[in-house]
Design a protein around this motif. Structure first.
Motif, PDB file in Angstrom:
ATOM      1  N   GLU A 347      10.294   1.559  -0.094  1.00  0.00           N
ATOM      2  CA  GLU A 347       9.356   2.637  -0.759  1.00  0.00           C
ATOM      3  C   GLU A 347       9.914   3.692  -1.296  1.00  0.00           C
ATOM      4  O   GLU A 347       8.732   4.585  -2.261  1.00  0.00           O
ATOM      5  CB  GLU A 347       9.523   3.681   1.051  1.00  0.00           C
ATOM      6  CG  GLU A 347       7.970   4.290   0.797  1.00  0.00           C
ATOM      7  CD  GLU A 347       8.046   4.091   2.716  1.00  0.00           C
ATOM      8  OE1 GLU A 347       8.626   3.920   3.491  1.00  0.00           O
ATOM      9  OE2 GLU A 347       6.449   4.683   2.684  1.00  0.00           O
ATOM     10  N   ASP A 351       7.804   5.420  -4.442  1.00  0.00           N
ATOM     11  CA  ASP A 351       7.145   6.559  -5.021  1.00  0.00           C
ATOM     12  C   ASP A 351       7.997   6.944  -6.188  1.00  0.00           C
ATOM     13  O   ASP A 351       6.933   8.195  -6.868  1.00  0.00           O
ATOM     14  CB  ASP A 351       7.896   7.520  -3.499  1.00  0.00           C
ATOM     15  CG  ASP A 351       7.074   7.044  -2.661  1.00  0.00           C
ATOM     16  OD1 ASP A 351       6.064   6.677  -2.214  1.00  0.00           O
ATOM     17  OD2 ASP A 351       7.580   7.701  -1.438  1.00  0.00           O
ATOM     18  N   ALA A 354       5.068   5.793  -8.831  1.00  0.00           N
ATOM     19  CA  ALA A 354       3.954   6.554  -8.628  1.00  0.00           C
ATOM     20  C   ALA A 354       4.415   7.617  -9.630  1.00  0.00           C
ATOM     21  O   ALA A 354       3.742   8.597  -9.970  1.00  0.00           O
ATOM     22  CB  ALA A 354       3.064   6.689  -7.078  1.00  0.00           C
ATOM     23  N   LYS A 361      -0.513   5.660  -5.682  1.00  0.00           N
ATOM     24  CA  LYS A 361      -0.211   5.499  -4.433  1.00  0.00           C
ATOM     25  C   LYS A 361      -1.667   6.105  -4.324  1.00  0.00           C
ATOM     26  O   LYS A 361      -2.067   7.190  -4.000  1.00  0.00           O
ATOM     27  CB  LYS A 361       0.844   6.458  -3.909  1.00  0.00           C
ATOM     28  CG  LYS A 361       1.549   6.393  -2.307  1.00  0.00           C
ATOM     29  CD  LYS A 361       2.679   7.194  -2.201  1.00  0.00           C
ATOM     30  CE  LYS A 361       2.940   7.480  -0.704  1.00  0.00           C
ATOM     31  NZ  LYS A 361       3.928   7.810   0.227  1.00  0.00           N
ATOM     32  N   TYR A 366      -0.133   0.951  -2.403  1.00  0.00           N
ATOM     33  CA  TYR A 366       0.813   1.072  -3.647  1.00  0.00           C
ATOM     34  C   TYR A 366      -0.200  -0.128  -4.826  1.00  0.00           C
ATOM     35  O   TYR A 366      -0.116  -1.310  -3.975  1.00  0.00           O
ATOM     36  CB  TYR A 366       2.165   1.013  -3.424  1.00  0.00           C
ATOM     37  CG  TYR A 366       2.785   1.264  -3.118  1.00  0.00           C
ATOM     38  CD1 TYR A 366       3.156   3.172  -3.945  1.00  0.00           C
ATOM     39  CD2 TYR A 366       3.180   2.108  -1.984  1.00  0.00           C
ATOM     40  CE1 TYR A 366       4.181   3.670  -2.920  1.00  0.00           C
ATOM     41  CE2 TYR A 366       3.963   2.440  -0.995  1.00  0.00           C
ATOM     42  CZ  TYR A 366       4.014   3.485  -1.836  1.00  0.00           C
ATOM     43  OH  TYR A 366       5.076   3.736  -1.102  1.00  0.00           O
TER      44      TYR A 366
END
Ligand SMILES: O=c1[nH]cc([C@@H]2O[C@H](COP(=O)(O)OP(=O)(O)OP(=O)(O)O)[C@@H](O)[C@H]2O)c(=O)[nH]1
Length: 630
Positions: A347, A351, A354, A361, A366
């Motif tokens: 995760e 992130d 992203a 996201k 995603y």
């Protein structure tokens, strides 16, 4: 680089773009704005009939998107952003609002509506200045909209369906992307093109100029959501003109509950203040600091660059972009299961990707951005996957030892890999996985640059070419596509030639390209009118180059030519930095400037040296063997 002081005003601020739209990210990144991306969770479900004009809907949606992100970031005890930018693009035709199509039928319905007609594209933008006081979030909202008129040609059903099947309409307002295939449907555009793409950059800069530069509140003629800004330009502004934008704010009746307060909204000025849950007047509020020292954004970017590179490398190694290709939004837990990694670690990585604009996201999960699909999946035509893996496995360990390389003036293979350069070079060609990794890396760059190298000069006069060290044949295949009368021989070491079939392009007539094995330092070179050295010269020391260029010069008949593809440095040898940084790996070779290539090639009997800077990673140098009859 920031070209004007308006965007410079944002350099020292934590700017958040509350949008998952890769186009908005690209438009703002392209002008040097540094920002984080936190896509909004606000559902675009405001009641359209409660708005008297379509732009009001776009402005309100943009505002709610930005407010949701500002609140979420504050509540989650993340550092409160200074500025949150939200945007919403809609298409309006026959008094109807069109957003993104939900499926192909919906896209068809939208495109049929637009067919042969003029429509308006509105983008509403909200700029929210946030300020945390006693743990209360205070926000000042500035918003505006821009309208662009677009006319579609008369289009056949067949064409509309072909376009819909391309998949492009699905995440675009009105069901088309003017910046790509959709551009073919458009007869004219009146107004700001980028507004259609999703972000009215020019109006945004003017709005910032109003906020940060207009001298006093008396000078401001607030307009009722007028799309025409009060400043004509954002050029030639200096810090001396700067003023505190909060002085000019007026209280408004903006309701921050997430609902559009019909009747109250849109009678207000377009700058308003919000405290979480309340509307508060702005007088006496602290200004967003104008005196803070300018952040050295370039240096900060460099300080952090290694983290970003490594995040890209690891996501590529784990084949996350492959997994997400052609897939809808996917949850972190499913991606973690697929790659066999921890959920929390995955995760974080997702992130990070992203935030770097590599993934999108949304609350659903995603997904790949367009550029991830094009460049980061391993099987794309322009995939950079091979080079990324080479960068991770080979260049990263070398650069980890850069300090030693600088101190000792030599390549650090022994420290990085426990091997000497020669043994490592043998590895490239003898160990299957190392060889394939290396070939995939070379192939990545060759594919990306081949078209620009092939078309830098008109080579149609040549009937045969020999690409020395042509590896997978990527440039050769491009050349025979551009010049159908050309036959190209790819000449490379036997270990390389044995593995080229994997890289053969599908759906292309490959017969004009042949592969011949040999060592260009030792063996006879195949006959050709045009010899090619792509990414070869920079790798070798002068003695080896002497051997190679002497051989080529000897076999070149008068009138034949040599095409060199390399990154050509400027005369100061400080740009482009991609080539200067490459030199840090300390191969035995070196990068050269235009005058150095000219000098080098003339030394071996080549004349009429022409250099084309392509703007791509590789430039092109063409020179001719002296014609003896002259
Ligand atoms: O010609 C083009 N027209 C529109 C677009 C893109 O369409 C979408 C519009 O959708 P929206 O404003 O709701 O934005 P989202 O993508 O959903 O992102 P948010 O997170 O901001 O809601 C927008 O992406 C435009 O760029 C286009 O590409 N070309």
């Amino acid at each position: 680089m920031v070209l004007n002081p308006v965007l410079g005003k944002l350099v020292s601020k934590r700017v958040v773009l509350a949008s998952a739209s890769p186009r908005r990210q690209e438009i703002l990144t392209n002008v040097g704005l540094r920002f984080e991306v936190v896509p909004s969770w606000f559902k675009e479900t405001l009641e359209k009939s409660s708005f008297t004009a379509p732009y009001e809907y776009a402005v309100e949606t943009a505002k709610q998107k930005a407010l949701e992100v500002a609140n979420r970031m504050h509540i989650k005890h993340m550092r409160t952003p200074d500025i949150v930018i939200g945007a919403d693009t809609i298409v309006s035709v026959d008094k109807q609002i069109l957003e993104k199509p939900v499926d192909k039928q919906d896209a068809y319905r939208m495109l049929s509506r637009l067919n042969g007609k003029e429509h308006s594209v509105f983008t509403g933008v909200a700029i929210i200045h946030c300020h945390s006081k006693d743990n209360q979030l205070e926000m000042e909202v500035t918003d505006f909209y821009e309208e662009t008129k677009v006319k579609f040609s008369e289009l056949s059903e067949e064409l509309l369906w072909e376009y819909i099947h391309s998949g492009e309409p699905m995440d675009k307002a009105g069901g088309y992307g003017i910046q790509a295939l959709g551009g073919m449907l458009v007869e004219y555009v009146h107004g700001d093109f980028l507004n259609v793409v999703g972000f009215p950059l020019n109006h945004f800069c003017k709005k910032l100029a109003e906020l940060y530069y207009l001298p006093s509140k008396h000078n401001i003629q607030h307009k009722k959501y007028d799309s025409i800004p009060s400043v004509d330009t954002f050029e030639n502004l200096s810090d001396g003109e700067s003023s505190n934008f909060t002085e000019r704010k007026v209280a408004s009746k903006l309701d921050h509950s997430g609902m559009h307060s019909s009747g109250a909204a849109y009678t207000s000025e377009n700058t308003s203040a919000v405290r979480t849950g309340f509307t508060v007047p702005l007088e006496n509020q602290n200004a967003v600091s104008q005196s803070a020292p300018k952040l050295p954004s370039k240096i900060l970017e460099l300080m952090d660059g290694f983290r970003a590179s490594k995040a890209l490398f690891v996501a590529s190694k784990l084949k996350i972009f492959d997994h997400l290709k052609d897939k809808g939004p996917t949850k972190a837990v499913d991606i973690a299961n697929y790659v066999g990694a921890s959920v929390c670690g995955t995760e974080r990585l997702l992130d990070a990707c992203a935030s770097l604009g590599l993934l999108e996201k949304t609350p659903q999960g995603y997904s790949n951005t367009d550029s991830a699909n094009t460049y980061l999946t391993s099987d794309g035509k322009y995939s950079l996957h091979g080079y990324i893996i080479h960068s991770n496995d080979h260049l990263w360990p070398l650069f980890t030892n850069l300090e030693f390389a600088v101190k000792e003036g030599s390549r650090q293979n022994h420290r990085a890999f426990g091997k000497k350069a020669d043994d490592l070079f043998k590895d490239y060609y003898h160990r299957q996985e190392v060889k394939q990794r290396f070939m995939a890396a070379m192939h990545s760059i060759a594919r990306l640059t081949a078209r620009d190298v092939a078309t830098a000069f008109d080579l149609s006069q040549f009937k045969s070419a020999c690409d020395l060290g042509g590896c997978t044949g990527a440039l050769a295949y491009e050349l025979v596509q551009v010049y159908p009368n050309l036959k190209v021989t790819v000449f490379d070491l036997p270990e390389v030639i044995a593995n080229t079939s994997y890289f053969q392009p599908s759906g292309q007539h490959t017969a004009p390209v042949t592969f011949v094995s040999g060592d260009f330092f030792k063996d006879n070179l195949p006959e050709a009118d045009l010899y090619i050295l792509s990414r070869v010269l920079h790798d070798w020391p002068d003695e080896k180059i002497h051997v190679l260029l002497s051989k080529i010069s000897a076999v070149c008949k008068p009138g034949s030519a040599l095409l060199v593809a390399e990154t050509v440095l400027d005369e100061q040898k400080t740009h482009p930095s991609v080539a200067v940084l490459q030199s840090l790996s300390m191969t035995e070779g070196k990068q050269r400037s235009s005058s150095e290539y000219k000098q080098l090639l003339e030394k071996y009997g080549f004349t009429d040296v022409q250099i084309k800077i392509t703007g791509n990673l590789l430039d092109a140098v063409l020179c001719f063997k002296k014609n003896l009859s002259l």
